[in-house]
Structures are given as C-alpha cells and as structure tokens.
Design a protein around this motif. Structure first.
Motif, mmCIF file in Angstrom:
data_model
loop_
_atom_site.group_PDB
_atom_site.id
_atom_site.type_symbol
_atom_site.label_atom_id
_atom_site.label_comp_id
_atom_site.label_asym_id
_atom_site.label_seq_id
_atom_site.Cartn_x
_atom_site.Cartn_y
_atom_site.Cartn_z
ATOM 1 N N TYR A 115 -6.652 5.867 -10.907
ATOM 2 C CA TYR A 115 -5.840 6.215 -12.065
ATOM 3 C C TYR A 115 -5.667 4.925 -12.854
ATOM 4 C CZ TYR A 115 -4.724 10.629 -9.778
ATOM 5 O OH TYR A 115 -4.812 11.861 -9.185
ATOM 6 N N GLY A 116 -6.302 4.848 -14.025
ATOM 7 C CA GLY A 116 -6.268 3.598 -14.757
ATOM 8 C C GLY A 116 -7.184 2.595 -14.077
ATOM 9 N N GLU A 117 -6.775 1.336 -14.068
ATOM 10 C CA GLU A 117 -7.612 0.272 -13.510
ATOM 11 C C GLU A 117 -7.258 -0.084 -12.072
ATOM 12 O OE1 GLU A 117 -10.263 -1.039 -14.998
ATOM 13 O OE2 GLU A 117 -9.896 0.458 -16.536
ATOM 14 N N ARG A 118 -6.190 0.489 -11.553
ATOM 15 C CA ARG A 118 -5.750 0.126 -10.205
ATOM 16 C C ARG A 118 -6.008 1.250 -9.213
ATOM 17 N NH1 ARG A 118 0.386 -1.576 -10.942
ATOM 18 N NH2 ARG A 118 0.168 -1.982 -8.698
ATOM 19 N N PRO A 119 -6.478 0.913 -8.007
ATOM 20 C CA PRO A 119 -6.651 1.952 -6.990
ATOM 21 C C PRO A 119 -5.295 2.458 -6.496
ATOM 22 C CG PRO A 119 -7.093 -0.203 -6.049
ATOM 23 C CD PRO A 119 -6.903 -0.413 -7.532
ATOM 24 N N ILE A 120 -5.333 3.601 -5.854
ATOM 25 C CA ILE A 120 -4.121 4.251 -5.350
ATOM 26 C C ILE A 120 -4.170 4.320 -3.827
ATOM 27 C CG2 ILE A 120 -2.761 6.385 -5.340
ATOM 28 C CD1 ILE A 120 -2.777 5.069 -8.022
ATOM 29 N N GLY A 159 -3.596 -5.204 -5.155
ATOM 30 C CA GLY A 159 -3.280 -4.761 -6.507
ATOM 31 C C GLY A 159 -3.268 -3.251 -6.662
ATOM 32 N N ALA A 160 -3.019 -2.535 -5.568
ATOM 33 C CA ALA A 160 -3.013 -1.071 -5.600
ATOM 34 C C ALA A 160 -1.604 -0.530 -5.822
ATOM 35 C CB ALA A 160 -3.581 -0.518 -4.298
ATOM 36 N N ARG A 161 -1.543 0.725 -6.193
ATOM 37 C CA ARG A 161 -0.267 1.439 -6.306
ATOM 38 C C ARG A 161 -0.071 2.277 -5.049
ATOM 39 N NH1 ARG A 161 0.974 2.060 -12.074
ATOM 40 N NH2 ARG A 161 -0.791 1.426 -13.352
ATOM 41 N N VAL A 162 1.181 2.513 -4.673
ATOM 42 C CA VAL A 162 1.498 3.340 -3.503
ATOM 43 C C VAL A 162 2.243 4.587 -3.951
ATOM 44 C CG1 VAL A 162 2.695 3.477 -1.286
ATOM 45 C CG2 VAL A 162 1.652 1.321 -2.009
ATOM 46 N N VAL A 163 1.800 5.736 -3.481
ATOM 47 C CA VAL A 163 2.497 6.998 -3.702
ATOM 48 C C VAL A 163 2.629 7.689 -2.350
ATOM 49 C CG1 VAL A 163 2.478 9.244 -4.842
ATOM 50 C CG2 VAL A 163 1.579 7.243 -6.044
ATOM 51 N N VAL A 164 3.832 8.143 -2.013
ATOM 52 C CA VAL A 164 4.072 8.823 -0.742
ATOM 53 C C VAL A 164 4.160 10.329 -0.980
ATOM 54 C CG1 VAL A 164 5.744 9.202 1.124
ATOM 55 C CG2 VAL A 164 5.231 6.877 0.357
ATOM 56 N N VAL A 165 3.430 11.093 -0.167
ATOM 57 C CA VAL A 165 3.516 12.549 -0.177
ATOM 58 C C VAL A 165 4.045 12.985 1.183
ATOM 59 C CG1 VAL A 165 2.265 14.733 -0.352
ATOM 60 C CG2 VAL A 165 1.629 12.800 -1.825
ATOM 61 N N GLU A 166 5.246 13.504 1.195
ATOM 62 C CA GLU A 166 5.890 13.883 2.458
ATOM 63 C C GLU A 166 5.835 15.388 2.657
ATOM 64 O OE1 GLU A 166 10.106 13.330 4.898
ATOM 65 O OE2 GLU A 166 9.823 12.370 2.948
ATOM 66 N N CYS A 167 5.315 15.799 3.806
ATOM 67 C CA CYS A 167 5.224 17.214 4.157
ATOM 68 C C CYS A 167 6.464 17.595 4.964
ATOM 69 C CB CYS A 167 3.958 17.484 4.964
ATOM 70 S SG CYS A 167 2.445 17.128 4.044
ATOM 71 N N LYS A 168 7.261 18.493 4.402
ATOM 72 C CA LYS A 168 8.516 18.871 5.042
ATOM 73 C C LYS A 168 8.640 20.392 5.003
ATOM 74 C CE LYS A 168 11.987 16.010 4.653
ATOM 75 N NZ LYS A 168 13.181 15.263 4.144
ATOM 76 N N PRO A 169 8.165 21.094 6.040
ATOM 77 C CA PRO A 169 8.191 22.564 6.042
ATOM 78 C C PRO A 169 9.607 23.113 6.098
ATOM 79 C CG PRO A 169 7.524 21.736 8.188
ATOM 80 C CD PRO A 169 7.592 20.546 7.278
ATOM 81 N N ARG A 170 9.902 24.054 5.197
ATOM 82 C CA ARG A 170 11.224 24.676 5.204
ATOM 83 C C ARG A 170 11.318 25.799 6.226
ATOM 84 N NH1 ARG A 170 12.474 25.203 -1.326
ATOM 85 N NH2 ARG A 170 12.552 22.958 -1.763
ATOM 86 N N ASP A 171 10.183 26.430 6.510
ATOM 87 C CA ASP A 171 10.147 27.531 7.460
ATOM 88 C C ASP A 171 9.816 26.967 8.844
ATOM 89 O OD1 ASP A 171 9.645 29.772 8.999
ATOM 90 O OD2 ASP A 171 8.528 30.824 7.426
ATOM 91 N N GLU A 172 10.858 26.727 9.651
ATOM 92 C CA GLU A 172 10.644 26.112 10.962
ATOM 93 C C GLU A 172 9.853 27.017 11.894
ATOM 94 O OE1 GLU A 172 13.573 25.099 14.515
ATOM 95 O OE2 GLU A 172 13.788 23.626 12.890
ATOM 96 N N TYR A 224 14.087 7.832 6.228
ATOM 97 C CA TYR A 224 14.504 6.604 5.559
ATOM 98 C C TYR A 224 14.232 6.682 4.057
ATOM 99 C CZ TYR A 224 9.491 5.748 6.175
ATOM 100 O OH TYR A 224 8.127 5.876 6.166
ATOM 101 N N ASP A 225 14.867 5.804 3.316
ATOM 102 C CA ASP A 225 14.693 5.730 1.866
ATOM 103 C C ASP A 225 13.443 4.903 1.573
ATOM 104 O OD1 ASP A 225 14.914 5.582 -0.857
ATOM 105 O OD2 ASP A 225 16.797 4.464 -0.885
ATOM 106 N N VAL A 226 12.495 5.460 0.842
ATOM 107 C CA VAL A 226 11.268 4.723 0.532
ATOM 108 C C VAL A 226 11.489 3.693 -0.563
ATOM 109 C CG1 VAL A 226 9.843 6.684 1.226
ATOM 110 C CG2 VAL A 226 10.421 6.374 -1.201
ATOM 111 N N GLY A 227 12.629 3.781 -1.263
ATOM 112 C CA GLY A 227 12.933 2.810 -2.314
ATOM 113 C C GLY A 227 12.524 3.321 -3.691
ATOM 114 N N VAL A 228 13.131 2.761 -4.711
ATOM 115 C CA VAL A 228 12.901 3.232 -6.076
ATOM 116 C C VAL A 228 11.534 2.842 -6.607
ATOM 117 C CG1 VAL A 228 15.352 3.236 -6.638
ATOM 118 C CG2 VAL A 228 14.024 1.165 -7.035
ATOM 119 N N GLU A 229 10.893 1.845 -5.993
ATOM 120 C CA GLU A 229 9.597 1.380 -6.497
ATOM 121 C C GLU A 229 8.423 2.202 -5.964
ATOM 122 O OE1 GLU A 229 9.211 -0.864 -8.876
ATOM 123 O OE2 GLU A 229 11.387 -0.842 -8.962
ATOM 124 N N VAL A 230 8.683 3.080 -4.995
ATOM 125 C CA VAL A 230 7.611 3.889 -4.417
ATOM 126 C C VAL A 230 7.829 5.355 -4.789
ATOM 127 C CG1 VAL A 230 6.465 4.639 -2.296
ATOM 128 C CG2 VAL A 230 7.339 2.292 -2.485
#
Length: 204
Positions: free
Chosen positions: A6-11, A106-119, A161-167
């Motif tokens: 995405y753009g010039e930086r890897p993810i 020089g990469a960007r970090v994006v977290v995708v969390e899988c959290k099933p609502r139907d236990e 845990y809190d991943v922080g506002v930068e992630v």
C-alpha cells in the motif's frame, strides 16, 4: 495490489486470536488475495515434534519457533514484500517484536484480531478440526474444549492487551454469517484506510 503493498511501504498484517477461531483460514485467504507471503508460526512449531519427544524444554522450543518466524518475516520485508503473520499474538512481547521488525524495515503494522462471538460455533470448529488434522501436524494445539479452557486459564488474561494508538487494529467476528470472502473484503478495506493514516478499532 502489487505484492500486498500500500503506497511505498510494505505491510505486516499480523493476525491475532486463539486456536480454532478461524484465524488461519482468514490469514490464508488474505495472503492469497494480496499475493504476498504467509508466515505461519505453526509451520515452524510442527517441525519440532521430534525434539519435543526427547526434551521437556517446551518453552525453549516455542521460543525458537517464534524466532524462526521473525527471521523469515524480516527476510521478506527486506525484499520489499508485505507479509501476513499468522500467530496467536497472545503476548504483548510478540507484538513488540513485530513493531521492532517493522521499524527496522520501514514497514507498517496492522493487527487483525479474530474474536468469535458465537462460543458454541467456536467450540464446534475446534473439536471438528482436531478430527481432520493430518498426522504430525498441529499436535501442539488444543483438540478439546477442555484443553482450550486450560490454555486460556494459563494465559491469565495476558492476551487481552492494548495494542496502542499507533497500531491500527480490526476485530472481526469469524463466526458471523457473512462468509470468509466478506470478512477478507472488510480487512482489505480497513488496511487501505489504515495506510491512509486512519488508525482506529473497528468491530465487524
């Protein structure tokens, strides 16, 4: 999209979630759509079974599996490729390591969390998966709901845990009726927005 860039930086698209939540299925679909490397921690851990049979150094073996995964991820990023990292990300220290790798490359970090609502559906998938696993694969994962509960008890809540506002973090319900294709579409839209400096948590 070219190699998931995405753009010039890897993810670094870092998956997060417990066993049986559909995390790996989603990670595979995302990597296939982006045509970028999928780096699965279980692939490294699966290969350590012979060592596990002759030593009780379980934590050391697990740490070595993570270290191998970090090295492979770094090598791909050095080539300018985005990566999908499939691991539980159950400890803040693991996310910190990903951020460290991203800063170095020089990469960007994006977290995708899988959290099933139907236990109940989560439980069904977990136990069904254990019946389909090939010999020698994922031997270290919980195969019953009782084992899953014991694993969660051992975590003592450290995974929440809190991943922080930068992630940027996207939480997805992997037991929803939308299907994996729609979830992948939501993830890619979120990543695109996140790379445009939109940093927020969205729950689908």
């Amino acid at each position: 999209m070219d190699n998931g860039r995405y753009g010039e930086r890897p993810i670094i698209l870092a998956m997060k979630g417990h066993p049986g939540t559909g995390k790996s299925t989603l990670a595979q679909s995302i990597a296939k759509t982006l045509k970028c490397p999928l780096i699965d921690k279980d692939h490294f851990k699966d290969c350590t079974k012979p060592l596990q049979q002759i030593t009780k150094a379980t934590k050391l073996i697990n740490d070595l599996s993570y270290d191998a995964m970090w090295r492979v991820a770094s090598a791909q990023l050095d080539l300018g490729l985005s990566v999908v990292i499939d691991s539980p990300l159950s400890h803040r220290a693991h996310l910190d390591r990903i951020i460290e790798i991203a800063d170095r490359s020089g990469a960007r970090v994006v977290v995708v969390e899988c959290k099933p609502r139907d236990e109940a559906e989560w439980r069904r998938r977990l136990e069904q998966r254990s019946e389909l696993v090939e010999y020698g694969s994922s031997w270290h994962k919980p195969s019953t709901w009782q084992e899953m509960e014991k694993l969660l008890e051992g975590y003592e809540g450290c995974w929440d845990y809190d991943v922080g506002v930068e992630v940027p973090r996207l939480v997805v319900d992997t037991t929803c009726a939308n299907g994996v294709e729609q979830v992948v579409s939501n993830v890619l839209e979120f990543v695109s927005n996140a790379c445009g400096a939109k940093k927020e948590t969205i729950v689908h």
